[in-house]
Design a protein around this motif. Structure first.
Motif, PDB file in Angstrom:
ATOM      1  N   PRO A 107       0.833  -1.209   0.000  1.00  6.28           N
ATOM      2  CA  PRO A 107       0.000   0.000   0.000  1.00  6.28           C
ATOM      3  C   PRO A 107       0.862   1.251   0.000  1.00  6.28           C
ATOM      4  CG  PRO A 107       0.103  -0.926   2.192  1.00  6.28           C
ATOM      5  CD  PRO A 107       0.822  -1.892   1.301  1.00  6.28           C
ATOM      6  N   ALA A 108       0.241   2.351  -0.265  1.00  7.39           N
ATOM      7  CA  ALA A 108       0.957   3.630  -0.216  1.00  7.39           C
ATOM      8  C   ALA A 108       1.416   3.914   1.211  1.00  7.39           C
ATOM      9  CB  ALA A 108       0.050   4.749  -0.713  1.00  7.39           C
ATOM     10  N   ASP A 109       2.493   4.659   1.323  1.00 12.14           N
ATOM     11  CA  ASP A 109       3.050   4.971   2.640  1.00 12.14           C
ATOM     12  C   ASP A 109       2.055   5.712   3.523  1.00 12.14           C
ATOM     13  OD1 ASP A 109       5.412   3.763   1.936  1.00 12.14           O
ATOM     14  OD2 ASP A 109       6.424   5.643   1.402  1.00 12.14           O
ATOM     15  N   ASP A 110       1.152   6.469   2.911  1.00 14.36           N
ATOM     16  CA  ASP A 110       0.179   7.232   3.689  1.00 14.36           C
ATOM     17  C   ASP A 110      -1.163   6.517   3.811  1.00 14.36           C
ATOM     18  OD1 ASP A 110      -0.603   7.471   1.079  1.00 14.36           O
ATOM     19  OD2 ASP A 110      -0.933   9.639   1.147  1.00 14.36           O
ATOM     20  N   ALA A 111      -1.227   5.230   3.427  1.00 14.47           N
ATOM     21  CA  ALA A 111      -2.470   4.459   3.586  1.00 14.47           C
ATOM     22  C   ALA A 111      -2.764   4.310   5.073  1.00 14.47           C
ATOM     23  CB  ALA A 111      -2.336   3.090   2.923  1.00 14.47           C
ATOM     24  N   LYS A 182      -5.238  -0.383   2.979  1.00 15.72           N
ATOM     25  CA  LYS A 182      -4.773  -0.158   4.343  1.00 15.72           C
ATOM     26  C   LYS A 182      -3.437  -0.854   4.539  1.00 15.72           C
ATOM     27  CE  LYS A 182      -9.043   0.621   6.946  1.00 15.72           C
ATOM     28  NZ  LYS A 182      -9.903   0.149   8.068  1.00 15.72           N
ATOM     29  N   ARG A 183      -2.636  -0.279   5.425  1.00 15.11           N
ATOM     30  CA  ARG A 183      -1.356  -0.901   5.769  1.00 15.11           C
ATOM     31  C   ARG A 183      -1.552  -1.918   6.877  1.00 15.11           C
ATOM     32  NH1 ARG A 183       2.361   3.409   7.763  1.00 15.11           N
ATOM     33  NH2 ARG A 183       0.448   4.618   8.110  1.00 15.11           N
ATOM     34  N   HIS A 184      -0.790  -2.992   6.806  1.00 12.37           N
ATOM     35  CA  HIS A 184      -0.833  -4.036   7.836  1.00 12.37           C
ATOM     36  C   HIS A 184       0.485  -4.046   8.588  1.00 12.37           C
ATOM     37  CE1 HIS A 184      -1.419  -7.890   9.812  1.00 12.37           C
ATOM     38  NE2 HIS A 184      -0.247  -8.263   9.339  1.00 12.37           N
ATOM     39  N   LYS A 185       0.399  -4.120   9.903  1.00  8.78           N
ATOM     40  CA  LYS A 185       1.586  -4.199  10.748  1.00  8.78           C
ATOM     41  C   LYS A 185       1.368  -5.241  11.838  1.00  8.78           C
ATOM     42  CE  LYS A 185       3.212   0.618  10.475  1.00  8.78           C
ATOM     43  NZ  LYS A 185       3.593   1.803  11.306  1.00  8.78           N
ATOM     44  N   THR A 186       2.475  -5.808  12.307  1.00  8.20           N
ATOM     45  CA  THR A 186       2.429  -6.614  13.517  1.00  8.20           C
ATOM     46  C   THR A 186       2.864  -5.713  14.670  1.00  8.20           C
ATOM     47  OG1 THR A 186       2.972  -8.667  12.357  1.00  8.20           O
ATOM     48  CG2 THR A 186       3.362  -8.618  14.728  1.00  8.20           C
ATOM     49  N   TYR A 187       2.004  -5.560  15.649  1.00  4.49           N
ATOM     50  CA  TYR A 187       2.351  -4.758  16.829  1.00  4.49           C
ATOM     51  C   TYR A 187       2.832  -5.690  17.934  1.00  4.49           C
ATOM     52  CZ  TYR A 187       0.544  -0.566  14.683  1.00  4.49           C
ATOM     53  OH  TYR A 187       0.361   0.494  13.837  1.00  4.49           O
TER      54      TYR A 187
END
Length: 205
Positions: A107-111, A182-187
Motif C-alpha cells: 500500500p501507499a506509505d500514507d495508507a 490499508k497498511r498491515h503491521k504486527t504490533y
C-alpha cells in the motif's frame, strides 16, 4: 483476477476462521485437544487453543474451593498461557505480512492503519466462540430456573450480534489490506512481567 481474489487463494475467509473456532470448541469439550488444520488455519487453531486453556484455568482460579496453593499454581499457568496467546496473535499477523510480501502487495506509505490488527480481531472472535459455547451450556443446566435461562438467552443474542459485527469488520479489514487500501503491521506486545530482565520483582530476587 482481483488482488483480493488472489489473496483468497492463500488466506481463508473469516467464515472459515470462525467455523474452525466454533468446531474446535465443540470437539475439544467432547474429546482430546487436536489441531488437524494446515497453513493459516493451523495457526488460528493453535492461537485458539491457548484461549481455550486460559478460559478453563480462569474458571479454576475463581472456584471458592481452590486453596492458596492451587490459586498460585493456576496463576502461573495463566501467565504462561496468556504470554503464548499473545505470541500467537503476533504469529497470525506475521503470517499475513509474509503473504502480502509474497504477493507483492504494497500500500501507499500514507495508507491508513487500522486501530486493531487482524490477529487481534481473530483472538477476539476466538474468545467470543468460547463465550457462546459456555453460555449455551447454561441453557441446558438442569437446576436453572426461567429467569436464569431468559438472562442467558438474551446474552447469547447479544454475543451473536457482536460476533457477526466483528466477523464482518475483520473481513472488510482483510479485503482492504489485500486491496492495498490499508497498511498491515504486527504490533509487538512487549510484555514486561514475564521477562526476567525487565520485571524488578524477578531480577531483584
Amino acid at each position: 483476477m482481483s488482488t483480493t481474489s488472489v489473496a483468497r487463494q492463500h488466506l481463508p475467509s473469516v467464515a472459515e476462521i470462525t467455523k474452525t473456532q466454533v468446531d474446535t470448541v465443540e470437539a475439544w469439550h467432547q474429546g482430546p485437544i487436536e489441531n488437524q488444520y494446515d497453513g493459516f488455519l493451523e495457526l488460528v487453531c493453535r492461537q485458539h487453543e491457548f484461549n481455550y486453556r486460559l478460559w478453563h484455568e480462569e474458571d479454576i482460579a475463581r472456584s471458592p474451593t481452590a486453596d492458596d496453593a492451587k490459586i498460585a499454581e493456576v496463576k502461573r499457568a495463566i501467565d504462561k498461557l496468556n504470554q503464548a496467546r499473545n505470541d500467537m496473535i503476533e504469529k497470525l499477523d506475521d503470517a499475513i505480512t509474509a503473504l502480502l510480501e509474497r504477493l507483492h502487495i504494497r500500500p501507499a506509505d500514507d495508507a491508513p492503519v487500522n486501530t486493531e490488527t487482524a490477529g487481534s480481531a481473530i483472538d477476539r472472535l476466538s474468545i467470543m466462540s468460547l463465550r457462546l459455547y459456555h453460555y449455551r451450556e447454561q441453557l441446558d443446566r438442569a437446576d436453572a430456573d426461567a429467569d436464569h435461562r431468559n438472562k442467558v438467552a438474551a446474552r447469547i443474542d447479544l454475543c451473536q450480534q457482536q460476533h457477526a459485527d466483528l466477523s464482518k469488520s475483520l473481513q472488510e479489514l482483510l479485503d482492504d489490506i489485500f486491496d492495498a487500501k490499508k497498511r498491515h503491521k504486527t504490533y509487538r506486545q512487549m510484555k514486561m512481567y514475564n521477562d526476567p530482565s525487565l520485571n524488578p520483582e524477578i531480577y531483584n530476587a
